[in-house]
Design an enzyme around this catalytic site. Structure first.
Site, PDB file in Angstrom:
ATOM      1  N   ASP A   1       0.759  -1.117   0.160  1.00 33.99           N
ATOM      2  CA  ASP A   1       0.007  -0.126   0.193  1.00 33.99           C
ATOM      3  C   ASP A   1       0.919   1.253   0.031  1.00 33.99           C
ATOM      4  O   ASP A   1       1.938   1.082   0.069  1.00 33.99           O
ATOM      5  CB  ASP A   1      -1.026  -0.129   1.220  1.00 33.99           C
ATOM      6  CG  ASP A   1      -2.323   0.729   1.012  1.00 33.99           C
ATOM      7  OD1 ASP A   1      -3.168   0.512   1.577  1.00 33.99           O
ATOM      8  OD2 ASP A   1      -2.207   1.662   0.185  1.00 33.99           O
TER       9      ASP A   1
ATOM     10  N   GLU B   1     -10.736   6.520   4.123  1.00 33.75           N
ATOM     11  CA  GLU B   1      -9.829   5.754   5.271  1.00 33.75           C
ATOM     12  C   GLU B   1     -10.019   6.241   6.532  1.00 33.75           C
ATOM     13  O   GLU B   1     -11.204   6.435   7.106  1.00 33.75           O
ATOM     14  CB  GLU B   1      -8.492   6.036   4.781  1.00 33.75           C
ATOM     15  CG  GLU B   1      -8.314   5.253   3.129  1.00 33.75           C
ATOM     16  CD  GLU B   1      -6.902   5.567   2.862  1.00 33.75           C
ATOM     17  OE1 GLU B   1      -6.569   6.143   1.607  1.00 33.75           O
ATOM     18  OE2 GLU B   1      -6.000   4.970   3.664  1.00 33.75           O
TER      19      GLU B   1
HETATM   20  C1  GLC Z   1      -4.553   4.325   0.173  1.00 37.85           C
HETATM   21  C2  GLC Z   1      -5.338   3.156   0.107  1.00 37.85           C
HETATM   22  C3  GLC Z   1      -5.315   2.166  -1.037  1.00 37.85           C
HETATM   23  C4  GLC Z   1      -5.097   2.917  -2.113  1.00 37.85           C
HETATM   24  C5  GLC Z   1      -3.679   3.379  -2.077  1.00 37.85           C
HETATM   25  C6  GLC Z   1      -3.248   4.113  -3.470  1.00 37.85           C
HETATM   26  O1  GLC Z   1      -3.825   4.555   1.314  1.00 37.85           O
HETATM   27  O2  GLC Z   1      -5.198   2.450   1.351  1.00 37.85           O
HETATM   28  O3  GLC Z   1      -6.769   1.577  -0.853  1.00 37.85           O
HETATM   29  O4  GLC Z   1      -5.271   1.803  -3.461  1.00 37.85           O
HETATM   30  O5  GLC Z   1      -3.441   4.329  -1.045  1.00 37.85           O
HETATM   31  O6  GLC Z   1      -4.127   5.397  -3.576  1.00 37.85           O
END
Ligand code: GLC
Length: 608
Positions: A306, A498
């Site tokens: 991530d 989030e």
């Molecule tokens: C974010 C999320 C993830 C996303 C990534 C890229 O923090 O947790 O779901 O795909 O970063 O944006």
């Protein structure tokens, strides 16, 4: 750069290419026959093997680094042989138009192709409910609403539509679907879940077929990503990036099945969760990533971290070489290092040279990544497919989205006031009634989303006005009187994404919405509450005073789908994808846990 002699003869594109390659210090022996990895007729595994055999350590490490678009130049993409870039939430070109996205993508792609081995890059973006960072794109209901439809076929269609809008802009890799199983509605990502039981997200992995197509590499085929591996929806208190303190049996029974389903559908990538399992950060969990996901489930695609996910392994800010080693050795094949990608490259190179990361791990990661690039057809068709530009926010996709909105509506209470009649005199109120930004929720144009006319769409009020002749509106309900046949209060949550959406205390409506509803009730007319939210809210105390309650979830740009149900043009068929609490103290509350909810998982009324 040491001179690399290519093993076989002139590349398929002949002498000119040889001169280009030579200019990059890659001398080509003049032998007949195409270069295997550039031969579209060769088997993918042979193309991968041939290319791997030509790659230096720096070539291979470049394939494993994923910077964010704002933090790397095109020249650096070429120089560092970068294999992928991403747009983080809300990271868009200026102007934010489909054409500008396509130009941006092509710019990055041409930079990647300018490197000696001409390995195309993949561009990752979060198109989690349509191509949602692009102004003018179709915004579909968030996953919790799609879970309420109980229709894998509809969800597959949405995946295909999203892929077309992505392909038009070049975007070839979608960080979606989230197949999390949301067990605690206090979690800020509950709306990204298709439901609280594994069978719903498992069924809705049909979206992967829509995104990738029957086979990767077809027209408008993009790589899908099952995320976030594993147990992100099972953390204590629903804390985002928290700790899932559950036995392995529960992890395997509740949270693993949607990944098994995604792998069986051939999902191209899996993204690791920020969360922990029993105190160990998932980004360092070799057992689950390598032994379970790649071994037991047989996942042959590639694993991506991530965003700055490796930073969290040791619990301290930033990342160290040790965290790079832990993440790559755990089985992460590509690391999303948005800004510090140079340091990542240096750490990984040092780790290979000192033996802490074996070359076999580097080769395995590259084999996985390159296989998907060949299967996607990027070597043959590296640039944006602008033939699809007309689909972006086009009528066909918006009609599909409107259908999905209508099918996602869950009717929870109806004392006979619904369906409304086109001849009724209607008063509409509420902060979510006339706001495309609010009804779309997070991950819309920006990472967090925001109220306002942020992208073209139809508000719920506009949908109601399209269905009835006499409609008045005031956000706070001012002007209501008993001359109206009914009042519709469209209320709920403001956009979030989030951890910004995590709740720790009250889960009720805000005071402004409650005041608006009371003003409508005081006029003595029937009150219909339409709830625009990413999750169940605590409404038990107020519900007796409402004549109807419709859960609209986060419908996206096509708010007319809500009106279609309010006026009976579409029967309400949605069913709760999550249990609806009686009060916040019941959280977490899920099917079969013995608690008595306000509305059980699967509940939903019709009009008959
Ligand atoms: C974010 C999320 C993830 C996303 C990534 C890229 O923090 O947790 O779901 O795909 O970063 O944006």
């Amino acid at each position: 750069m040491p001179t690399k002699v290519m093993r076989s003869g002139l590349p398929a594109f002949g002498v000119m290419a040889a001169l280009v390659l030579a200019a990059h210090g890659v001398s080509v022996r003049a032998e007949p026959g195409p270069v295997a990895y550039l031969d579209p007729g060769a088997a993918v595994e042979d193309r991968v093997a041939d290319l791997l055999g030509r790659m230096s350590l720096d070539d291979k490490i470049g394939q494993m680094a994923q910077p964010e678009r704002r933090y790397i130049t095109l020249e650096e993409v070429t120089r560092y042989r970068i294999g992928s870039v991403l747009s983080g939430g809300g990271s868009a070109p200026t102007p934010n138009t489909p054409e500008q996205w396509a130009d941006m993508y092509d710019g990055f792609q041409r930079a990647a192709l300018a490197a000696p081995l001409r390995v195309p890059l993949m561009y990752g973006v979060d198109a989690v409910h349509g191509h949602n960072t692009v102004v003018g794109a179709t915004i579909f209901p968030h996953n919790i609403g799609l879970g309420a439809t109980r229709s894998p076929a509809l969800v597959r269609e949405i995946g295909a539509a999203t892929a077309r809008e992505m392909a038009a802009t070049g975007m070839d890799w979608n960080f979606a679907p989230c197949v999390c199983v949301a067990r605690d509605d206090r979690w800020g990502r509950t709306y990204e879940s298709f439901g609280e039981v594994p069978e719903l997200p498992s069924a809705m992995t049909s979206i992967i077929d829509g995104l990738q197509g029957e086979d990767l590499g077809g027209s408008a085929s993009v790589l899908a990503t099952a995320k976030h591996f594993v147990g992100d929806g099972g953390t204590e208190g629903g804390a985002d990036r928290g700790d899932a303190r559950i036995p392995e049996r529960e992890l395997r029974e509740v949270h693993l099945p949607p990944f098994r389903a995604a792998v069986e559908r051939g999902v191209g990538s899996v993204m690791v969760s920020y969360s922990s399992w029993n105190g160990l950060k998932m980004h360092g969990n070799r057992y689950l990533i390598t032994d379970v996901l790649k071994g037991e489930l047989g996942f042959t695609g590639f694993v991506v971290s991530d965003y700055d996910g490796i930073n969290e392994i040791d619990g301290r800010p930033g990342f160290t070489k040790e965290e790079v080693v832990a993440a790559v050795n755990a089985g992460i094949d590509m690391v999303m290092v948005p800004t510090e990608w140079r340091r990542f490259i240096d750490h990984l190179r040092d780790a290979v040279k000192d033996g802490s990361v074996p070359m076999s791990r580097i080769d395995d990661a590259n084999r996985r990544i390159l296989t998907k690039k060949f299967e996607l057809g990027l070597f043959e068709r590296p640039l944006a497919d602008r033939r699809h530009l007309g689909t972006v926010g086009g009528d066909a996709h918006r009609e599909l989205a409107r259908r999905a909105v209508a099918r996602s509506q869950v009717l929870l209470k109806n004392d006979g006031v619904l369906p409304l009649d086109a001849d009724d005199k209607i008063f509409v109120a509420g902060g979510a009634a006339h706001d495309v930004g609010v009804q779309s929720g997070g991950w819309t144009i920006t990472w967090q989303g925001r109220p306002g006319p942020i992208t073209p769409g139809t508000t719920i009020l506009e949908g109601i006005r399209g269905a009835a002749g006499s409609v008045d509106y005031d956000a706070e309900g001012k002007g209501i009187d008993d001359s109206y046949d009914a009042a519709v209060a469209v209320v709920g949550e403001k956009p979030y994404a989030e951890h910004h959406g995590d709740l720790t205390g009250d889960m009720g409506l805000d005071a402004g919405d409650l005041k608006t509803i009371e003003r409508l009730r005081a006029a003595g007319v029937p009150v219909i509450v339409v709830l625009v939210s990413g999750r169940p809210l605590d409404v038990a105390a107020e519900l007796p005073g409402w004549d109807a309650l419709l859960a609209a979830w986060l419908p996206g740009t096509e708010g007319a789908g809500v009106a279609d149900v309010l006026f009976g043009d579409v029967e309400p068929t949605g069913r709760l994808p999550v249990t609806w609490m009686r009060d916040a103290d019941q959280q977490p509350i899920n099917r079969g846990d013995g608690k008595t909810p306000l509305f059980p998982f699967g509940y939903g009324l019709g009009y008959d």
